[in-house]
Design a protein around this motif. Structure first.
Motif, short mmCIF file in Angstrom:
data_model
loop_
_atom_site.label_atom_id
_atom_site.label_comp_id
_atom_site.label_asym_id
_atom_site.label_seq_id
_atom_site.Cartn_x
_atom_site.Cartn_y
_atom_site.Cartn_z
N GLU A 254 45.29 27.80 63.58
CA GLU A 254 44.68 28.28 64.82
C GLU A 254 44.73 27.17 65.86
N VAL A 255 45.10 27.49 67.09
CA VAL A 255 45.26 26.48 68.14
C VAL A 255 44.17 26.66 69.20
N VAL A 256 43.50 25.56 69.52
CA VAL A 256 42.51 25.53 70.59
C VAL A 256 42.95 24.48 71.60
N THR A 257 43.13 24.85 72.85
CA THR A 257 43.61 23.91 73.87
C THR A 257 42.51 23.63 74.91
N GLY A 258 42.72 22.56 75.67
CA GLY A 258 41.79 22.21 76.74
C GLY A 258 40.39 21.88 76.24
N PHE A 259 40.30 21.29 75.04
CA PHE A 259 38.99 21.03 74.43
C PHE A 259 38.82 19.53 74.25
N ARG A 260 37.93 18.94 75.05
CA ARG A 260 37.64 17.52 74.98
C ARG A 260 36.24 17.35 74.36
N THR A 261 36.23 16.90 73.12
CA THR A 261 34.98 16.86 72.36
C THR A 261 33.97 15.92 72.99
N ASP A 262 32.76 16.43 73.18
CA ASP A 262 31.68 15.64 73.76
C ASP A 262 30.54 15.44 72.76
N GLY A 263 30.44 16.39 71.79
CA GLY A 263 29.35 16.30 70.83
C GLY A 263 29.75 16.89 69.49
N VAL A 264 29.07 16.45 68.44
CA VAL A 264 29.24 16.98 67.09
C VAL A 264 27.85 17.40 66.61
N ASP B 219 36.18 11.09 75.70
CA ASP B 219 36.15 10.05 76.73
C ASP B 219 36.43 8.67 76.15
N GLY B 220 36.93 8.62 74.91
CA GLY B 220 37.25 7.33 74.30
C GLY B 220 36.10 6.69 73.58
N LEU B 221 34.90 7.22 73.73
CA LEU B 221 33.72 6.74 73.03
C LEU B 221 33.33 7.75 71.96
N TRP C 142 45.63 -0.38 62.56
CA TRP C 142 45.18 0.57 61.55
C TRP C 142 43.67 0.57 61.37
N GLY C 143 43.05 -0.57 61.52
CA GLY C 143 41.60 -0.68 61.30
C GLY C 143 40.76 -0.23 62.47
N SER C 144 41.39 0.23 63.57
CA SER C 144 40.63 0.60 64.77
C SER C 144 41.06 1.98 65.27
N PRO C 145 40.77 3.04 64.51
CA PRO C 145 41.13 4.38 64.99
C PRO C 145 40.27 4.81 66.16
N ASN C 146 40.83 5.63 67.03
CA ASN C 146 40.07 6.18 68.14
C ASN C 146 39.08 7.23 67.63
N PRO C 147 37.97 7.41 68.34
CA PRO C 147 36.97 8.40 67.92
C PRO C 147 37.38 9.81 68.29
N ASP D 174 33.05 19.09 76.69
CA ASP D 174 32.29 18.58 77.84
C ASP D 174 31.89 19.67 78.82
N THR D 175 32.24 20.92 78.54
CA THR D 175 31.75 22.04 79.35
C THR D 175 30.67 22.83 78.61
N GLY D 176 30.36 22.41 77.39
CA GLY D 176 29.38 23.12 76.59
C GLY D 176 29.98 24.14 75.65
N ARG D 177 31.31 24.34 75.71
CA ARG D 177 31.97 25.28 74.80
C ARG D 177 31.87 24.78 73.36
N GLU D 178 31.60 25.68 72.44
CA GLU D 178 31.49 25.33 71.04
C GLU D 178 32.56 26.04 70.22
N LEU D 179 33.11 25.33 69.24
CA LEU D 179 34.01 25.94 68.30
C LEU D 179 33.22 26.51 67.12
N ASP D 180 33.80 27.44 66.41
CA ASP D 180 33.16 27.92 65.19
C ASP D 180 33.01 26.75 64.22
#
Length: 451
Positions: free
Chosen positions: A261-271, A157-159, A148-153, A284-290
């Motif tokens: 709303e559903v967004v698929t194939g989206f692997r977050t690389d930045g916030v 890519d796991g980081l 419980w004390g170690s949630p994934n980010p 990781d392709t540069g696509r941005e969500l609203d």
């Protein structure tokens, strides 16, 4: 020695106590089930009948415990208050609160030393609430401290994603409690991204969809790393845990109604920070969500192995689960929900007398049931008591999810990828057989848990 006074840690203590073995449970929180209490607003999929360890029930019965209705579904708070707290009280001084384990090793032996290693007891380093330190000697250690004390980010890519730490005030790693006024105000009439595809994500999405009925400007965006929703809704009516199946059906209905709303194939690389303090997720392709006001990251958990650096663990390199257990639970191989009951054989390590149990034994694998943990510690307790026959015996049948198929290709639609999974496209109802695994011989001497 047992690390963690959660459901599985306390069950381990009860199983050992029933066999007349000395045991001490160390819990860093200020109460038993401290982690469970943090998700106390969530209702469990399992009924009470599956949430009470048999040895614990025997121990509690002697105290006049009022057992809850077996057919009812408790919340986490009810599980903690009506079962875990009374169980800890029944165990009495065998449970120590405010005691954080900071390290485990062999007495007089670091990780490198072979000579006389197995003959030495374990030393457990403990930090108490007031800052004092202790060392406790134990003949065996069961680590049931959970994940419980170690949630994934949120990072795909796991980081942590770039900017994730800087936007921490906008990111939560727990399903929100929307019955709590401050939490409700945080999400009502705002746009929230929920990242993840497991049951926690479905719980958050359903809660946000229901909130939208009272606060119409509330919006939920479901962010999935895979290329399709696939079987994320679960087995529905075919799920042998009816409440789990019902959750998926409610989420499916909310998506169909346009509340999610559903967004698929989206692997977050930045916030990235946006106007008004909102955040933008970038893949990781540069696509941005609203831009969204909040991000709820429910991408699973991972075990904290930092205080076990001097213990010789035999862990699968992918899941960080015991090597003999990993083939049974690997989501890359299957997602059937038919995880075979297992015990000491699958949970043993190179370090004799040391075991991971409960959610921590699953490493990064999902979908752990309390029943699984109770069977684990029953088997471990039998082994430590020298009852090798009972340790090797399987005494549990687990409910099926009603979902059958492998994880498939990462970006492929599950409808196409699932046929390559462990169960095949058209499963028959058969009695499952346990996979053949190479196991270490169980010829360990019987040892008391504490010296």
């Amino acid at each position: 020695m047992v690390i963690g006074a959660g459901p599985v840690g306390l069950a381990a203590a009860a199983e050992l106590a029933e066999r007349g073995m000395p045991v001490l449970v160390l819990e860093k929180g200020d109460r038993a089930g401290a982690a469970v209490a943090e998700w106390g607003h969530v209702r469990l999929f399992s009924m009470w009948r599956d949430l009470v360890d048999p040895a614990a029930a025997t121990l509690l019965a002697a105290t006049g415990w009022d057992r809850p209705d077996d057919a009812a579904y408790p919340t986490g708070a009810e599980w903690a208050a009506r079962y875990l707290a009374p169980l800890a009280a029944a165990l009495g001084p065998r449970v120590r609160l405010g005691a954080e384990v900071t390290g485990v090793s062999r007495q007089g032996r670091d990780r490198v030393v072979d000579t006389g290693r197995d003959a030495q007891p374990f030393t457990v380093h403990v930090r108490l609430t007031g800052g004092q330190e202790e060392r406790i000697i134990a003949r065996a250690v069961i680590d049931a401290s959970g994940t419980w004390g170690s949630p994934n980010p949120v990072g795909g890519d796991g980081l942590p994603a770039l900017g994730e730490a800087a936007a921490a005030e906008r990111i939560s790693y727990r399903a929100p409690d929307l019955t709590e006024p401050a939490q409700r105000a945080r999400y009502a009439d705002r746009r929230t991204a929920v990242v993840g595809r497991g049951h926690s994500a479905l719980t958050a999405l359903v809660a946000l969809a229901e909130l939208a009925e009272q606060a119409p400007a509330t919006r939920a965006v479901w962010v999935l790393r895979r290329g399709d929703v696939g079987d994320a809704f679960g087995g529905g009516a075919a799920d042998q845990l009816a409440a789990r199946g019902a959750l998926g059906q409610r989420a499916r209905a909310a998506v169909a109604a346009g509340r999610i709303e559903v967004v698929t194939g989206f692997r977050t690389d930045g916030v990235r920070r946006a106007e008004g303090g909102r955040v933008v997720l970038v893949d990781d392709t540069g696509r941005e969500l609203d831009a969204v006001d909040e991000v709820v990251t429910l991408t699973g958990f991972r075990p904290d192995l930092s205080f076990l650096s001097e213990i010789r663990l035999g862990l699968d390199p992918t899941l960080q689960a015991p090597v003999e257990l990993a083939p049974l639970i690997d989501p890359n191989v299957h997602s059937c929900g038919t995880v075979y009951p297992h015990g000491v054989a699958e949970l043993s390590h190179l370090e004799q007398g040391f075991y991971l149990a409960g959610m921590k034994s699953y490493g990064r694998a999902p979908t752990f049931l309390a029943l699984t943990g109770f069977e684990q510690v029953r088997s471990i307790a039998a082994e430590l008591a020298g009852d090798h026959e009972a340790a090797a015996r399987v005494e549990l049948t687990l409910p099926d999810t009603g979902v059958c198929g492998g994880s498939g290709l990462f970006d492929a639609p599950e409808s196409a990828a699932g046929a390559a999974g462990c169960c095949g496209p058209d499963p028959e109802t058969v009695e499952p057989t346990r996979p053949s695994l190479t196991r270490p011989a169980l010829t360990r001497p019987s040892l008391p848990l504490l010296r």
